[in-house]
Enzyme design. Structure first.
Site, short mmCIF file in Angstrom:
data_model
loop_
_atom_site.label_atom_id
_atom_site.label_comp_id
_atom_site.label_asym_id
_atom_site.label_seq_id
_atom_site.Cartn_x
_atom_site.Cartn_y
_atom_site.Cartn_z
N CYS A 15 0.77 -1.24 0.20
CA CYS A 15 0.10 0.03 -0.13
C CYS A 15 0.79 1.23 0.00
CB CYS A 15 -0.80 -0.12 1.12
SG CYS A 15 -0.02 0.21 2.59
N CYS A 18 3.54 1.76 2.77
CA CYS A 18 4.83 0.91 2.54
C CYS A 18 5.60 1.71 1.36
CB CYS A 18 4.58 -0.18 1.63
SG CYS A 18 3.50 -1.40 2.55
N ASP A 415 8.09 27.31 -32.80
CA ASP A 415 8.80 27.35 -33.68
C ASP A 415 8.25 27.18 -35.12
OD1 ASP A 415 11.51 28.09 -34.85
OD2 ASP A 415 11.62 25.79 -35.19
N ASP A 618 12.21 22.42 -32.80
CA ASP A 618 12.83 21.00 -33.19
C ASP A 618 14.52 21.39 -33.38
OD1 ASP A 618 12.73 22.78 -35.33
OD2 ASP A 618 12.91 21.22 -36.63
N ASP A 622 16.21 26.35 -30.31
CA ASP A 622 14.77 26.15 -29.48
C ASP A 622 14.93 25.63 -28.35
OD1 ASP A 622 13.31 27.00 -31.95
OD2 ASP A 622 13.14 24.92 -32.66
#
Length: 727
Positions: A15, A18, A415, A618, A622
């Site tokens: 649980c 734990c 971008d 990409d 950026d």
């Protein structure tokens, strides 16, 4: 001293309490920086100094009452043992005769086993199949904390002990009402619930297993003209790998011979096979279709795309979402509070004049129903299911925090080049200043760009090759971030770059001013070729580039607007070109002629104004903006730097996946909240009902088991999610 990450497989957790105990035990080890434990995967990820051995970490976990062993992050989760099902079946068979009288009573059938027979069956269930609860509960108590096992052990022991007491007390004086069925049924139901929960949790890791299954065990390698079959681990960089039709590609590489179509759907989410010919890149794990291919190996082992995908998905599934911190704080005090409520229930019923039997049974019901299992499972199972289904459709989510944050995004910053446009610009015009020729301008520009990987540079070099020429040698070439580059060609200092560079160098466009404005208004990207290395440059000519907008870009922007998310475009391109693309796509806010640092500053200003910002890009330029945003989204068609900076990577260069990424985030977060709601409801409603005597311990045990199963089942609904483009 450097920090390293260690992954431990933890056994014995039941649980959320734990989880908290294991994390605290690991955090106390000298040298540990951070520890995160996932209940759903039963794994701990520990960031520690390199001087901390895994054995010390495992010892700390074992001291806390659990078992631990070091595992490779890529190792698949351990499947449920067959013994678990056999234990449930055997325990059920022994419990059925005990609960049968209760089931037959509504039908007017009065039948019951003799007291001695009940005791015998209940004892086997209690101390045989229930031994695991005693062991784990004792370890928790010895460590000064509590967990589900302690609650079950105390509750069932109380019911069993009360039954034994009543049986001995009334020996020879008729058959008293015994509660052996309550203790046995609770143990059986908890075992059944844990088995169903383990099966359901296994389904949340299907994505990792599916990705691991893509790895071929062997590869057919051509060495010295001879074909040999080797284990994939034995393939080296530069080896020539032969891939026959119907086989999976074993390595990342470049096609040297052959033509075929390749199915990359499990890697990128692309449903249609992709044509491959000489010079094209192929990815390990993809399925080759009709043609034989000879592939030059460019990446192996941990550096392949498939290995990176698996690491990214594992990282997301092992991490904790910020909302989990609330659960952790609740779990830390949950069991002690429940024990207190059970004690108050016992005392309250006795003080109210009830018999001890009634008081004990009601206290048992409180102990049994108040299990924090569901609380601990609600978040990690939803994260695992959400990140897994997203990965199957080409959306890689690096960490749970990115998944949770993405649901609240209010503005997406794009971008332009390579993100909203194809990123494969072509040189459409070359204009020369008086005294120069277009051929000279092209030759000098190509000389500066011959070692650049920028898309504009490739377009210039392609045009020069079409004319049958080769670039002139250039020296002292260096990049001017956000502006262009400079160097020396034929003994003269030259610079090539944007309008910003033109103005900084104090150069006048002269006769090229009007043509440049016209080209920019038509959406062309304009680069200026300048002579001089100071602030007194002169214009030699200009180059105009065209870059087609991606066919899916307009639909991507429209979908974001439909989701109520605003858009803005950030680009270092000129204002005219940027506005032309923005108009075509329906983006009202467009910022052009800005440097990488300016992009990051603009993103920061949006966040300061209260927006939750996702940045989509990409390129290397950026990366600062991706890092500055709440959520960075990179395209895998771009640079590695962008992907490493971003929290989400799109395996296809399709901008429509941005909206899909936000959608799966919203669905996952809603699933987490729904799971936590039901987990709290079970306890908030169940505990008072049990304390008031309105819940039989058997019903309480069934409700407790059902809570965990329903929370995991709720998370599994995410596996039915499909991207908007497929739906």
């Amino acid at each position: 001293m450097s920090a390293t990450a260690t992954t431990l497989q933890i056994s014995g957790m039941t649980c959320a309490s734990c989880v908290s105990r294991v994390e605290k035990a690991l955090a106390r080890v000298p040298g540990v920086i951070a520890a995160s434990v996932n209940l759903a995967t039963e794994r701990a990820t520990v960031q520690a100094l390199s001087s901390v051995p895994a054995a010390s970490l495992a010892a700390a976990v074992e001291k806390a009452g659990y078992e631990a062993r070091e595992v490779e992050r890529s190792a698949p989760p351990v499947p449920p043992r067959r013994y678990d099902w056999l234990a449930v079946a055997a325990s059920s068979a022994l419990t059925l005769p005990l609960v049968l009288p209760m089931l037959l009573q509504p039908f007017g059938v009065s039948w019951m086993l003799a007291g001695g027979a009940q005791w015998l069956l209940a004892s086997v269930v209690q101390f045989g199949f229930g031994a695991r609860f005693y062991r784990a509960g004792w370890k928790a108590a010895r460590a000064g904390s509590g967990n589900m096992d302690l609650l079950v052990a105390l509750g069932t022991s109380a019911a069993y002990g009360l039954s034994v007491y009543l049986l001995l007390r009334h020996a020879g004086h008729g058959m008293p009402h015994l509660y052996f069925e309550a203790s046995s049924a609770v143990i059986t139901l908890v075992l059944l619930g844990k088995w169903l929960e383990a099966r359901a949790k296994r389904q949340t890791t299907d994505a990792i297993r599916a990705l691991n299954a893509l790895r071929p065990a062997t590869a057919r390698v051509r060495r010295d003209g001879v074909e040999v079959e080797l284990l994939v681990e034995q393939v080296a960089l530069g080896d020539l790998v032969l891939v026959r039709p119907g086989e999976r590609i074993a390595v990342d590489g470049e096609v040297l011979e052959g033509r075929s179509h390749v199915d990359e759907s499990l890697l990128t989410g692309e449903s249609l096979p992709v044509a491959k010919a000489v010079g094209d890149r192929v990815t390990g794990g993809a399925m080759n279709a009709e043609g034989a291919l000879l592939v030059n190996t460019l990446a192996i082992g941990a550096e392949t795309v498939l290995a990176r995908i698996i690491r990214m998905v594992e990282s997301a599934q092992a991490g904790k979402a910020p909302i989990q911190r609330i659960v952790d704080r609740v779990s830390a005090v949950f069991v002690p509070v429940v024990l207190g409520i059970a004690l108050l229930t016992l005392v309250g019923w006795v003080l109210a004049g009830s018999e001890w039997e009634t008081a004990v049974i009601n206290a048992v019901a409180v102990l049994v129903i108040a299990c924090p299992c569901a609380l601990g499972l609600a978040t990690p199972t939803a994260i695992m299911a959400g990140t897994g289904v997203a990965a199957q459709h080409g959306i890689l989510i690096k960490d749970a925090a990115a998944l949770e944050l993405a649901h609240a995004v209010t503005r997406v910053a794009f971008d332009k080049t390579g993100t909203l446009t194809e990123g494969r610009p072509s040189l459409v015009d070359v204009l020369a200043a008086p005294g120069q020729t277009p051929g000279d301008v092209l030759r000098l520009a190509a000389a500066l760009q011959q070692h650049s990987e920028h898309p504009l540079a490739r377009a210039v070099l392609d045009k020069l090759r079409e004319q049958g020429q080769v670039p002139a040698p250039a020296v002292d070439v260096r990049a001017l971030p956000g502006r262009g580059l400079e160097g020396r060609v034929d003994g003269q200092a030259l610079a090539l770059g944007s309008s910003r560079l033109l103005h900084e160098r104090g150069a006048e466009p002269g006769a090229l001013a009007q043509p440049a404005e016209r080209l920019a208004a038509d959406g062309r990207t304009v680069s200026w070729l300048l002579r001089g290395d100071g602030s007194d440059g002169s214009v030699l000519g200009l180059l105009a580039f065209g870059d087609a907008v991606k066919p899916s870009a307009a639909a991507a922007v429209a979908r974001l607007h439909a989701l109520g998310v605003g858009t803005v475009m950030l680009t270092g391109d000129n204002q005219g070109s940027a506005e032309a693309v923005a108009r075509q796509l329906g983006i009202a806010d467009c910022r052009a002629d800005i440097l990488p640092a300016d992009k990051a500053a603009f993103v920061a200003s949006l966040r300061a104004a209260g927006e939750v910002v996702a940045m989509v890009g990409d390129g290397i330029n950026d990366a600062p903006a991706l890092a500055a945003a709440d959520v960075g989204i990179a395209l895998s068609t771009g640079t590695d730097v962008a992907m490493q900076t971003a929290g989400i990577t799109l395996m296809r260069g399709d901008p429509r996946l941005v909206a899909d990424a936000l959608d799966i985030s919203r669905r996952t977060y809603a699933t987490i909240r729904r799971g936590l709601f039901w987990a709290f409801v079970y306890n908030v409603v169940g505990i008072p009902l049990a304390a008031l005597g309105w819940l039989n311990p058997v019903i309480a045990g069934a409700a407790m088991a059902l809570s965990s199963v329903s929370v995991v089942g709720n998370a599994l609904l995410l596996r039915r999610w499909r991207p908007h483009t497929e739906a």
